[in-house]
Design a protein around this motif. Structure first.
Motif, mmCIF file in Angstrom:
data_model
loop_
_atom_site.group_PDB
_atom_site.id
_atom_site.type_symbol
_atom_site.label_atom_id
_atom_site.label_comp_id
_atom_site.label_asym_id
_atom_site.label_seq_id
_atom_site.Cartn_x
_atom_site.Cartn_y
_atom_site.Cartn_z
ATOM 1 N N THR A 1 0.843 -1.201 0.000
ATOM 2 C CA THR A 1 0.000 0.000 0.000
ATOM 3 C C THR A 1 0.875 1.246 0.000
ATOM 4 O O THR A 1 2.017 1.216 0.470
ATOM 5 C CB THR A 1 -0.916 0.033 1.238
ATOM 6 O OG1 THR A 1 -0.105 0.034 2.414
ATOM 7 C CG2 THR A 1 -1.853 -1.158 1.265
ATOM 8 N N LEU A 2 0.365 2.344 -0.510
ATOM 9 C CA LEU A 2 1.118 3.596 -0.576
ATOM 10 C C LEU A 2 1.366 4.132 0.831
ATOM 11 O O LEU A 2 0.429 4.363 1.603
ATOM 12 C CB LEU A 2 0.353 4.631 -1.405
ATOM 13 C CG LEU A 2 0.136 4.238 -2.882
ATOM 14 C CD1 LEU A 2 -0.793 5.242 -3.562
ATOM 15 C CD2 LEU A 2 1.470 4.138 -3.626
ATOM 16 N N GLY A 3 2.617 4.280 1.172
ATOM 17 C CA GLY A 3 2.989 4.806 2.486
ATOM 18 C C GLY A 3 2.859 3.811 3.612
ATOM 19 O O GLY A 3 3.158 4.130 4.767
ATOM 20 N N GLY A 4 2.410 2.588 3.294
ATOM 21 C CA GLY A 4 1.982 1.668 4.345
ATOM 22 C C GLY A 4 3.078 1.008 5.156
ATOM 23 O O GLY A 4 2.799 0.416 6.184
ATOM 24 N N ASP A 5 4.317 1.108 4.698
ATOM 25 C CA ASP A 5 5.382 0.447 5.451
ATOM 26 C C ASP A 5 6.024 1.430 6.423
ATOM 27 O O ASP A 5 5.615 1.542 7.573
ATOM 28 C CB ASP A 5 6.410 -0.153 4.479
ATOM 29 C CG ASP A 5 7.401 -1.064 5.175
ATOM 30 O OD1 ASP A 5 7.147 -1.457 6.319
ATOM 31 O OD2 ASP A 5 8.441 -1.387 4.570
ATOM 32 N N GLN A 6 7.013 2.189 5.970
ATOM 33 C CA GLN A 6 7.703 3.093 6.894
ATOM 34 C C GLN A 6 7.027 4.451 7.056
ATOM 35 O O GLN A 6 7.003 5.009 8.148
ATOM 36 C CB GLN A 6 9.133 3.354 6.412
ATOM 37 C CG GLN A 6 10.081 2.186 6.565
ATOM 38 C CD GLN A 6 11.477 2.579 6.144
ATOM 39 O OE1 GLN A 6 12.242 3.110 6.917
ATOM 40 N NE2 GLN A 6 11.785 2.342 4.889
ATOM 41 N N THR A 7 6.486 5.013 5.972
ATOM 42 C CA THR A 7 6.033 6.411 6.011
ATOM 43 C C THR A 7 4.891 6.613 6.995
ATOM 44 O O THR A 7 4.919 7.511 7.835
ATOM 45 C CB THR A 7 5.646 6.893 4.600
ATOM 46 O OG1 THR A 7 6.753 6.652 3.716
ATOM 47 C CG2 THR A 7 5.340 8.384 4.608
ATOM 48 N N LEU A 8 3.867 5.761 6.907
ATOM 49 C CA LEU A 8 2.721 5.908 7.820
ATOM 50 C C LEU A 8 3.051 5.425 9.229
ATOM 51 O O LEU A 8 2.290 5.666 10.157
ATOM 52 C CB LEU A 8 1.505 5.160 7.269
ATOM 53 C CG LEU A 8 0.800 5.843 6.089
ATOM 54 C CD1 LEU A 8 -0.267 4.936 5.498
ATOM 55 C CD2 LEU A 8 0.196 7.180 6.489
ATOM 56 N N ALA A 9 4.210 4.765 9.385
ATOM 57 C CA ALA A 9 4.648 4.359 10.726
ATOM 58 C C ALA A 9 5.614 5.376 11.330
ATOM 59 O O ALA A 9 6.080 5.193 12.445
ATOM 60 C CB ALA A 9 5.313 2.990 10.666
ATOM 61 N N SER A 10 5.900 6.453 10.594
ATOM 62 C CA SER A 10 6.805 7.470 11.135
ATOM 63 C C SER A 10 6.018 8.437 12.020
ATOM 64 O O SER A 10 4.792 8.497 11.954
ATOM 65 C CB SER A 10 7.494 8.239 10.003
ATOM 66 O OG SER A 10 6.671 9.289 9.540
ATOM 67 N N GLN A 11 6.729 9.204 12.831
ATOM 68 C CA GLN A 11 6.057 10.143 13.732
ATOM 69 C C GLN A 11 5.692 11.459 13.043
ATOM 70 O O GLN A 11 5.029 12.297 13.643
ATOM 71 C CB GLN A 11 6.913 10.391 14.977
ATOM 72 C CG GLN A 11 6.988 9.173 15.893
ATOM 73 C CD GLN A 11 7.711 9.444 17.201
ATOM 74 O OE1 GLN A 11 8.925 9.565 17.232
ATOM 75 N NE2 GLN A 11 6.973 9.547 18.295
ATOM 76 N N GLY A 12 6.134 11.635 11.801
ATOM 77 C CA GLY A 12 5.756 12.837 11.052
ATOM 78 C C GLY A 12 6.531 14.080 11.445
ATOM 79 O O GLY A 12 6.104 15.200 11.159
ATOM 80 N N ILE A 13 7.691 13.902 12.083
ATOM 81 C CA ILE A 13 8.459 15.055 12.558
ATOM 82 C C ILE A 13 9.359 15.578 11.436
ATOM 83 O O ILE A 13 10.166 14.838 10.889
ATOM 84 C CB ILE A 13 9.316 14.669 13.776
ATOM 85 C CG1 ILE A 13 8.421 14.181 14.920
ATOM 86 C CG2 ILE A 13 10.177 15.848 14.224
ATOM 87 C CD1 ILE A 13 9.181 13.486 16.039
ATOM 88 N N ILE A 14 9.190 16.856 11.112
ATOM 89 C CA ILE A 14 10.050 17.514 10.120
ATOM 90 C C ILE A 14 11.041 18.344 10.921
ATOM 91 O O ILE A 14 10.769 19.488 11.282
ATOM 92 C CB ILE A 14 9.223 18.398 9.163
ATOM 93 C CG1 ILE A 14 8.069 17.589 8.544
ATOM 94 C CG2 ILE A 14 10.112 18.997 8.085
ATOM 95 C CD1 ILE A 14 8.474 16.352 7.777
#
Length: 397
Positions: A40-53
Motif C-alpha cells: 500500500t502507498l505509504g503503508g510500510d515506513q512512512t505511515l509508521a513514522s512520527q511525522g516530525i520535520i
C-alpha cells in the motif's frame, strides 16, 4: 493484455515518501514517470513514522551541530515552502499536526540544558518557555523541569500520502511479486511486465525502502551498483490510546545525547487520541519482547507523567524497520543518499524530513544522465492502481 510496450522516461519502485516525493518532483520537471508498489502507498515506513520535520536540533544534544548538519537544518523551511506552493512538490493540501515541537527536561539535566541552549549556536532556533506557555501535559504544578520550543513541524503522514498521490494517482501502480517480472540488462532494467503489460523505462529508480535489498540483488546479478547495499534498523514503537485530551509533540531529554522519549499525538476515528512513542524507548525496545516493551513503556510514562492517570489507556506495540544505505565512512545519517550506475539509480531519504534533499540529489543524477523528458504517456485503464495505506492506529486497537 496486448498493448504495445509502455516507454516511460523513468520507472520508480516504492510508494513511500521517497518514491512519491520523487515522482512529484520529476513530474514537475516534465518527465513521464510510473511508480510500482507491492503493498500500500505509504503503508510500510512512512505511515509508521512520527511525522516530525526536524532541523537536526535534537542532534545538538551531543553538542554536535557540525557542517554535516547543514542539509538537515534547512529542511523545515523547504517543507514550509512546499506547503506554501513555492516548491516543485506541491504540499498545499498537507495537514500540520503542530507548528512547533517541545523539548523538556527535569532535575539536574534541566540546568545543563539551560546553559547549552543559551549558547550562540542555537539562539533564534530554540526558545525557553515560561510556565504559562507549557503544553498542557506538562502544565501540572508537580512538574519541576524546563520546557523549550523548537521550530520543527509535525505533519499528518496520512494527509502527506494523500497530497503526494493526488496529482499522479493513475501512475501509481500495483506490482505483484508472484505474477509480475523484471528483466535486467547490462545498463539497467530493460523491462518489467505488470499484469501482462510490458514497460520499458529509459531510467529506473530503486527507492523501495525495505524492498531495496531484493531489488539490489537483481541489480548485482546484472553487475550493476556492485558497491551499494542496504541496512535495516528495527524499532519497537509504542502506542498509547487515551481520552485525557493532552496533545503533546515533544522530546524528553535525559543525560544521554538521544531523547529518552519522543511523543507525537494522532487522532483515532473514535475521537480518542494516540500518543505515539519513539526515541530511546523504541531503540532499546528491539531487545525486548512485546510484553517487556509494554511494561517498559508503562513504567516510563508513569515516571515522566506521575500527575496523569493512564490506568484506562490502551497500549499497543508497533515493530517498524527503517531502511537505509549501509553506513560507509562517507555516508552521514543526516543527509539523503542517491547513487547512479548507467540507467539505474538507488535512493534512500534516510529520514522523512530529508525528502526534499533526496529530490535534489536524484534530480541532479537524472540531469547528469542526459535524459530528456519524452512524449506524454497514457496509462492503460486495466493496470491496477496501488491502494492507499492506512495509519496503524486506525486498526490496531
Amino acid at each position: 493484455m496486448n498493448h504495445s510496450p509502455l516507454k516511460p522516461d523513468i520507472l520508480i519502485f516504492g510508494g513511500g515518501i521517497a518514491g512519491l516525493w520523487l515522482i512529484n518532483r520529476l513530474n514537475a520537471a516534465g518527465y513521464q514517470c510510473l511508480l510500482l508498489e507491492t503493498d500500500t502507498l505509504g503503508g510500510d515506513q512512512t505511515l509508521a513514522s512520527q511525522g516530525i520535520i526536524h532541523g537536526g536540533l535534537k542532534y545538538a544534544l551531543s553538542g554536535n551541530l557540525s557542517s554535516e548538519s547543514e542539509s538537515i537544518a534547512t529542511m523545515p523551511d523547504r517543507w514550509r515552502a512546499a506547503m506554501a506552493g513555492d516548491d516543485p512538490v506541491d504540499l498545499r493540501q498537507l495537514q500540520v499536526l503542530s507548528d512547533t515541537q517541545h523539548m523538556w527536561s527535569s532535575g539536574s539535566v534541566a540546568s545543563r540544558m539551560t546553559n547549552f541552549f543559551a549558547s550562540k549556536m542555537l539562539r533564534g532556533r530554540i526558545e525557553k518557555l515560561k510556565r504559562d506557555h507549557f503544553p498542557s501535559a506538562l502544565a501540572d504544578k508537580a512538574f519541576k523541569g524546563n520546557v523549550y520550543k523548537l521550530d520543527d513541524l509535525v505533519i499528518n503522514t496520512e494527509s502527506l500520502i494523500d497530497a503526494l498521490a493526488a496529482p499522479v494517482r493513475e501512475r501509481l501502480l500495483a506490482f505483484d511479486m508472484g505474477r509480475d517480472t523484471l528483466e535486467w540488462g547490462e545498463k539497467g532494467l530493460n523491462a518489467v511486465t505488470v499484469n501482462g503489460q510490458r514497460i520499458e523505462p529509459a531510467l529506473t529508480i530503486l527507492s523501495a525502502g525495505n524492498g531495496n535489498p531484493a531489488l539490489l540483488d537483481g541489480a548485482h546479478q546484472a553487475h550493476l551498483l556492485p558497491e551499494e547495499h542496504s541496512q535495516l534498523r528495527p524499532l519497537k514503537m509504542l502506542l498509547v490510546k487515551h481520552d485525557l485530551g493532552h496533545r503533546l509533540y515533544a522530546h524528553c531529554v535525559g543525560t544521554s545525547n538521544k531523547p529518552v522519549l519522543t511523543v507525537t499525538t494522532h487522532d483515532c476515528p473514535d475521537g480518542k487520541v494516540v500518543w505515539y512513542l519513539g526515541g530511546d524507548l523504541a531503540e532499546r525496545g528491539v531487545e525486548r519482547s512485546d510484553q517487556e516493551q509494554l511494561a517498559a513503556g508503562r513504567a516510563e510514562i508513569k515516571q515522566l507523567f506521575p500527575w496523569l492517570d493512564f490506568s484506562q489507556a490502551e497500549f499497543a506495540v508497533l515493530n517498524v524497520t527503517r531502511a537505509e544505505p549501509k553506513q560507509q565512512a562517507l555516508v552521514k545519517p543526516d543527509n539523503a543518499y542517491a547513487h547512479r550506475d548507467h540507467n539505474l539509480i538507488v535512493a534512500w531519504p534516510t529520514k522523512l524530513t530529508l525528502a526534499p534533499d533526496l529530490g535534489d540529489r536524484v534530480m541532479a543524477l537524472v540531469e547528469e544522465s542526459g535524459l530528456e523528458p519524452g512524449a506524454p504517456l497514457t496509462v492503460p485503464a486495466e493496470l491496477e492502481q496501488a491502494p492507499m495505506g492506512v495509519p496503524y492506529w486506525h486498526r490496531c486497537f
